[in-house]
Design a protein around this motif. Structure first.
Motif, short mmCIF file in Angstrom:
data_model
loop_
_atom_site.label_atom_id
_atom_site.label_comp_id
_atom_site.label_asym_id
_atom_site.label_seq_id
_atom_site.Cartn_x
_atom_site.Cartn_y
_atom_site.Cartn_z
N LEU A 1 52.71 54.90 62.31
CA LEU A 1 52.17 54.34 61.07
C LEU A 1 52.14 52.81 61.13
O LEU A 1 51.14 52.18 60.75
CB LEU A 1 53.03 54.79 59.88
N LEU A 2 53.22 52.21 61.59
CA LEU A 2 53.30 50.75 61.65
C LEU A 2 52.27 50.19 62.61
O LEU A 2 51.54 49.25 62.29
CB LEU A 2 54.71 50.33 62.07
N THR A 3 52.19 50.79 63.80
CA THR A 3 51.25 50.30 64.81
C THR A 3 49.80 50.48 64.35
O THR A 3 48.98 49.56 64.47
CB THR A 3 51.46 51.06 66.14
N THR A 4 49.50 51.65 63.81
CA THR A 4 48.14 51.94 63.37
C THR A 4 47.74 51.05 62.20
O THR A 4 46.58 50.63 62.09
CB THR A 4 48.00 53.42 62.98
N PHE A 5 48.68 50.76 61.32
CA PHE A 5 48.41 49.90 60.17
C PHE A 5 47.88 48.55 60.62
O PHE A 5 46.89 48.04 60.08
CB PHE A 5 49.67 49.73 59.34
N PHE A 6 48.53 47.97 61.63
CA PHE A 6 48.11 46.65 62.09
C PHE A 6 46.86 46.72 62.97
O PHE A 6 46.00 45.84 62.90
CB PHE A 6 49.26 45.97 62.84
N ILE A 7 46.74 47.78 63.78
CA ILE A 7 45.54 47.92 64.61
C ILE A 7 44.30 48.12 63.74
O ILE A 7 43.26 47.49 63.95
CB ILE A 7 45.70 49.10 65.59
N SER A 8 44.41 49.01 62.74
CA SER A 8 43.25 49.29 61.88
C SER A 8 42.88 48.08 61.02
O SER A 8 41.70 47.85 60.74
CB SER A 8 43.56 50.48 60.97
N GLY A 9 43.88 47.32 60.59
CA GLY A 9 43.62 46.19 59.71
C GLY A 9 43.04 44.98 60.42
O GLY A 9 42.52 44.07 59.77
N LEU B 1 43.69 58.24 56.94
CA LEU B 1 44.08 57.70 55.65
C LEU B 1 44.26 56.18 55.72
O LEU B 1 43.83 55.44 54.83
CB LEU B 1 45.37 58.37 55.16
N ILE B 2 44.90 55.71 56.79
CA ILE B 2 45.10 54.27 56.97
C ILE B 2 43.75 53.58 57.17
O ILE B 2 43.47 52.53 56.58
CB ILE B 2 46.03 54.00 58.16
N GLU B 3 42.90 54.18 58.00
CA GLU B 3 41.59 53.59 58.28
C GLU B 3 40.73 53.51 57.02
O GLU B 3 40.10 52.47 56.75
CB GLU B 3 40.88 54.43 59.35
N ILE B 4 40.71 54.58 56.23
CA ILE B 4 39.93 54.58 54.99
C ILE B 4 40.47 53.55 54.02
O ILE B 4 39.70 52.82 53.36
CB ILE B 4 39.94 55.99 54.36
N ALA B 5 41.80 53.45 53.92
CA ALA B 5 42.41 52.48 53.00
C ALA B 5 42.02 51.06 53.38
O ALA B 5 41.67 50.24 52.51
CB ALA B 5 43.93 52.64 53.02
N TRP B 6 42.06 50.74 54.68
CA TRP B 6 41.67 49.40 55.12
C TRP B 6 40.19 49.13 54.87
O TRP B 6 39.80 48.04 54.44
CB TRP B 6 41.99 49.21 56.60
N GLN B 7 39.34 50.12 55.14
CA GLN B 7 37.91 49.92 54.93
C GLN B 7 37.60 49.71 53.45
O GLN B 7 36.75 48.88 53.10
CB GLN B 7 37.13 51.11 55.50
N LEU B 8 38.27 50.45 52.59
CA LEU B 8 38.10 50.24 51.15
C LEU B 8 38.58 48.85 50.75
O LEU B 8 37.95 48.18 49.91
CB LEU B 8 38.87 51.31 50.36
N ALA B 9 39.68 48.42 51.34
CA ALA B 9 40.22 47.09 51.03
C ALA B 9 39.23 46.00 51.43
O ALA B 9 39.01 45.03 50.69
CB ALA B 9 41.56 46.89 51.73
N TYR B 10 38.63 46.14 52.60
CA TYR B 10 37.65 45.14 53.05
C TYR B 10 36.41 45.17 52.16
O TYR B 10 35.85 44.12 51.83
CB TYR B 10 37.26 45.40 54.50
N ALA B 11 35.97 46.38 51.78
CA ALA B 11 34.80 46.49 50.90
C ALA B 11 35.09 45.87 49.54
O ALA B 11 34.25 45.16 48.97
CB ALA B 11 34.40 47.96 50.74
N TRP B 12 36.29 46.13 49.01
CA TRP B 12 36.67 45.55 47.72
C TRP B 12 36.77 44.03 47.83
O TRP B 12 36.33 43.31 46.93
CB TRP B 12 38.02 46.13 47.28
N GLY B 13 37.32 43.55 48.95
CA GLY B 13 37.40 42.10 49.15
C GLY B 13 36.02 41.47 49.20
O GLY B 13 35.78 40.40 48.63
#
Length: 204
Positions: free
Chosen positions: A10-18, A155-167
């Motif tokens: 989870l930690l590694t993927t969070f930073f890689i995806s973001g 789930l992590i990938e979708i969350a990051w993509q939504l965050a970028y879209a919202w930004g």
């Protein structure tokens, strides 16, 4: 599955995806142009593309790409050219907040753009083939572990993509100022150029 392996994943993927890359750059750009809700179609295309790449990895295509320098480089160049094409579109947009293109008005077109960008990076196949297996405990049922890892990844990938879209959507009001839209479009264009060229020159 092993809870320590899962937390590390989870930690590694969070930073890689973001980390900003082709998918996240596209979500930022579409979020600013079309709004974060309209960008959900783009996200759907990107997730579909990632699913295809992971499926190909499961079928052994990752092993083929890792052993065939020519094939890997061919796919890489095709992906890089598509990203550069998106950069040219963005550069030509000038003062327009939206591209004068079908994806500005139709969800299926935005879906196809998201799909194409996700498929433009063959490294995702190697990611699934080389990165994910490191978090599998061979002494436990593997199908369940794969399911947990893939669900967590998406789930992590979708969350990051939504965050970028919202930004990107939050930038829209700021972009209404004189000259800012051109600056944003040109900045996105340069970013697409850099990512595309970086993909083309990156070693296997």
């Amino acid at each position: 599955m092993n809870i320590n392996l899962w937390l590390l994943f989870l930690l590694t993927t969070f930073f890689i995806s973001g980390t900003p890359g082709p998918n996240m750059l596209l979500m930022l750009s579409h979020g600013a142009r079309y709004g974060w809700q309209a960008t959900i179609a783009t996200i759907g295309g990107a997730i579909a593309g990632l699913s295809i790449l992971i499926g190909l990895s499961a079928l052994g295509v990752g092993a083929i790409l890792s052993s065939s320098v020519f094939l890997f480089n061919l796919l890489k160049i095709c992906g890089a050219l598509y990203l550069i094409y998106l950069g040219i579109q963005s550069w030509r947009a000038g003062e327009l907040l939206q591209f004068n293109a079908p994806e500005a008005h139709h969800a299926p077109a935005r879906f196809r753009v998201g799909l194409a960008v996700a498929l433009s990076n063959p490294k995702a196949i190697l990611f699934a083939g080389a990165f994910l297996p490191q978090f599998i405990d061979l002494h436990r049922p593997q199908h369940t572990q794969w399911l947990i890892l893939l669900l967590s990844f998406f789930l992590i990938e979708i969350a990051w993509q939504l965050a970028y879209a919202w930004g990107g959507n939050r930038l829209a009001s700021w972009l209404s100022g004189a000259g800012r839209i051109r600056f944003f479009n040109r900045s996105c264009a340069l970013a697409f150029f850099v990512v595309g060229i970086g993909l083309a020159l990156a070693p296997q």
